[in-house]
Design a protein around this motif. Structure first.
Motif, short mmCIF file in Angstrom:
data_model
loop_
_atom_site.label_atom_id
_atom_site.label_comp_id
_atom_site.label_asym_id
_atom_site.label_seq_id
_atom_site.Cartn_x
_atom_site.Cartn_y
_atom_site.Cartn_z
N LYS A 303 21.13 78.83 102.42
CA LYS A 303 22.40 79.54 102.75
C LYS A 303 22.23 80.96 102.73
O LYS A 303 22.78 81.63 103.23
N CYS A 304 21.12 81.56 101.98
CA CYS A 304 21.16 83.02 101.80
C CYS A 304 20.48 83.47 103.09
O CYS A 304 20.11 84.77 103.20
N ARG A 305 19.36 82.78 103.83
CA ARG A 305 19.00 83.28 105.05
C ARG A 305 17.94 84.11 104.56
O ARG A 305 17.66 85.17 105.32
N GLY A 306 17.16 83.97 103.47
CA GLY A 306 16.12 84.76 103.14
C GLY A 306 16.60 86.33 102.73
O GLY A 306 15.68 87.13 102.51
N LEU A 307 18.03 86.57 102.58
CA LEU A 307 18.40 87.86 102.02
C LEU A 307 18.20 87.70 100.45
O LEU A 307 18.54 86.80 99.92
N PRO A 308 17.80 89.00 100.00
CA PRO A 308 17.96 89.22 98.56
C PRO A 308 19.30 89.54 97.75
O PRO A 308 20.26 89.54 98.58
N PHE A 309 19.56 88.93 96.68
CA PHE A 309 20.61 89.18 95.92
C PHE A 309 21.33 90.42 95.90
O PHE A 309 22.42 90.34 95.96
N SER A 310 20.49 91.22 95.76
CA SER A 310 21.03 92.69 95.89
C SER A 310 21.58 93.14 97.29
O SER A 310 22.61 93.97 96.98
N SER A 311 21.21 92.55 98.35
CA SER A 311 22.06 92.81 99.33
C SER A 311 23.43 91.94 99.48
O SER A 311 24.32 92.72 100.16
N PHE A 312 23.65 91.03 98.71
CA PHE A 312 25.11 90.77 98.40
C PHE A 312 25.88 91.65 97.63
O PHE A 312 27.12 91.87 97.71
N LEU A 313 25.21 92.09 96.43
CA LEU A 313 26.02 92.94 95.42
C LEU A 313 26.57 94.10 96.14
O LEU A 313 27.60 94.87 95.78
#
Length: 614
Positions: A303-313
């Motif tokens: 679901k996150c498509r390889g994106l880090p948690f910080s990019s969501f914050l």
């Protein structure tokens, strides 16, 4: 709807124009921002002369609703089909914007390079102009790749409902560009909502996350993201309802204005917490192995498509700044002095206030801690100066070499003439120190920033390279003082001179001069400021060049918010086409045309209030 003022005549003109094919009509209507296009105005045909509209109602809005029925769930299905997360959408959109400018620059530059002189014969000019027209008609979509890989459409004009309606034969090319700009605002909000929902459902509401984090840690890490999500959901729903009213979007900026004025304060709360959020996240990663393992596991989810948690914050901060740029894009396309221009200006003004409040919130948190830390390190050899103040912040700090002795001394070549000093420059104060053991600084002079003057030495030899003169018109001893200072490089010297004397003349003019050409660059690699006098750059930012150094630094002014700062030239590429530079400045002036009257009104009010108090 004022947006279709000449639609009756334009529609009939299309019906009678046998020389233009349906695909050509779509191409001419499909020019996007920055591309050149031409359109043939309507020929004044009345509804009676056009069989397709003979029985239409008197108002154009009603006519469009009769000709083009509105599917009940058409727009909602479109929103649900958007497959990209906001981080992916944002990167692809800005990269496409950069590539569009590159192509425009290359087309013009190639055309100019093909002409050896400015005295070509008319026949030669015609031969060069003819092959140049097809590339102009094949405009690069600015909001491509928004839909998922299996979807057939990327643009408003590519939607099946738009294609089958025939509305592209009614609208003028400039109106199609405006429709695309409004459509991008809606679809990007949908992509943002999708990412924000994933942050809440996948991270915030994770049961293991709730057990690992103390409630106070969770509060700092996620702040009021649930409130931000709720506002985004209501905002998107209203945008969807507006799109369902008619196949041609009437306006979206009135909705943006309402939410910016009444609901977007949730962004200020979230963004102001950024300093503590970043610190807490780093501490949790270092001190809680269970948290570190859980984040790594959740990030691996498809679901996150390889994106880090910080990019969501950081999503809310990215969105509120991007939303302002999207409204600017709409504002550049609306008719001047129209009702839609008025709503776009109001929406832009409210968004600017929200963005400024967000920035001030972040700065206030970090500045207070920084000022406390600096004061603890200072020991005053002179009368003590209070450093901590709510209205004071650090602009620049660093080491320079102070030259002692007369300028004409024959011993200038000896290194003993230079002694290390350390400067702390605040927005209203300069403090001059010497570094002492224990990470301390001994203050031996100071002056108000408004009483500083700088001067670059002329005819510098190797020993005096990167040397400038700093004058304190009134120092700590209430007398004038002069310092000859040497920087480590040309860029460092220029940066100190610019910071010490902000009103000093730069090599190139500022946006505020209103000149319609100035050296410009666009950001092609994002850059995060490392020093207070530097400027953080986002992809596709356009900046006026105010100063350049030979060792690769630029002092620039960003057009969309007039923020100034230094950045490496390697992060940008120059915009060579003077027409594009001029157009960028004209659009910027139009976007900010209401700023000056507003500022003068505020000044008048302050003066009036001051008189009343007296």
């Amino acid at each position: 709807m004022e947006l279709l003022a000449a639609a009756f005549s334009a529609a009939c003109a299309v019906d009678h124009d046998s020389s233009t094919s349906e695909s050509d009509a779509r191409d001419s209507a499909g020019h996007l921002p920055g591309s050149e296009s031409s359109s043939t105005p309507g020929n004044g045909t009345t509804p009676e002369e056009c069989p397709a509209l003979a029985d239409s109602p008197t108002t154009l809005t009603e006519a469009l609703q009769m000709i083009h029925p509105i599917p009940a769930d058409s727009w909602r299905n479109l929103i649900e089909q958007i497959g990209l997360l906001y981080q992916e959408y944002r990167d692809k959109s800005t990269l496409q914007e950069i590539e569009t400018r590159r192509q425009q620059d290359a087309e013009i530059q190639g055309h100019e390079d093909g002409s050896p002189t400015g005295e070509d014969t008319p026949e030669e000019e015609e031969e060069e102009e003819e092959p140049a027209s097809p590339p102009q008609r094949r405009a690069v979509p600015q909001i491509c790749l928004l839909s998922n890989p299996h979807s057939r459409f990327n643009l408003w004009q590519d939607l099946p409902e738009i294609q089958s309606s025939g509305v592209l034969q009614i609208l003028q090319p400039e109106e199609v560009k405006l429709q695309e700009a409004m459509f991008e605002l809606v679809t990007s909000e949908a992509s943002y909502y999708k990412s924000l929902t994933l942050l809440v459902s996948h991270f915030v509401e994770n049961e293991r996350m709730k057990k690992i984090l103390h409630p106070s840690e969770a509060h700092i890490l996620f702040s009021n993201v649930q409130d931000v999500l709720a506002v985004s959901e209501r905002f998107l729903l209203e945008l969807e309802h507006r799109m369902e009213e008619n196949i041609v979007i009437s306006d979206v900026c009135d909705i943006v204005y309402h939410y910016a004025a009444s609901h977007f304060s949730v962004y200020i709360t979230y963004v102001s917490n950024q300093t503590y959020q970043e610190r807490t996240y780093k501490q949790l990663l270092q001190e809680k192995a269970a948290f570190r393992e859980l984040i790594a596991q959740l990030e691996l989810d498809p679901k996150c498509r390889g994106l880090p948690f910080s990019s969501f914050l950081i999503l809310p901060f990215q969105r509120i700044t991007r939303l302002k740029l999207l409204v600017q894009n709409i504002l550049k396309r609306v008719e001047e002095s129209s009702e839609r221009e008025g709503t776009a200006l109001e929406a832009h003004r409210e968004l600017e206030m929200v963005v400024k409040a967000c920035n001030e919130g972040v700065r206030k948190m970090s500045r207070t801690e920084q000022m406390i830390s600096i004061q603890k390190k200072m020991e005053f050899k002179i009368k003590s100066v209070p450093i901590i103040s709510h209205s004071r912040w650090l602009l620049k700090q660093g080491e320079l070499q102070q030259m002692s002795g007369p300028k004409t001394s024959r011993t200038l070549r000896t290194k003993k003439l230079f002694r290390e000093i350390y400067l702390f420059l605040f927005n209203d104060l300069l403090v001059i120190c010497r570094q002492i053991p224990g990470d301390k600084y001994q203050v031996f002079d100071s002056a108000s920033r408004g009483l500083l003057r700088v001067e670059e030495l002329e005819d510098q030899g190797q020993t005096l390279a990167n040397v400038f003169i700093l004058r304190l018109l009134e120092n700590a001893d209430d007398r004038e003082a002069t310092y000859m200072l040497k920087a480590s490089s040309q860029s460092e010297m220029k940066r100190w001179m610019t910071s010490l004397a902000p009103n000093r003349r730069t090599k190139f003019v500022s946006f505020t001069s209103r000149l319609l050409d100035c050296p410009q660059v666009q950001c092609v690699h994002p850059y995060v400021a490392q020093q207070p006098d530097e400027l953080t750059l986002e992809l596709a930012d356009i900046l006026n060049i105010l100063e350049k150094t030979e060792d690769g630094w630029i002092f620039g002014e960003r057009l969309h918010d007039q923020e100034r700062g230094w950045f490496p030239s390697s992060m940008t590429e120059e915009i060579l086409n003077p027409k594009i530079r001029s157009q960028n400045l004209k659009e910027c002036i139009r976007v900010h045309k209401m700023d000056d009257p507003q500022r003068s009104q505020n000044k008048d009010r302050r003066k009036l209030g001051s008189r009343n108090r007296q």
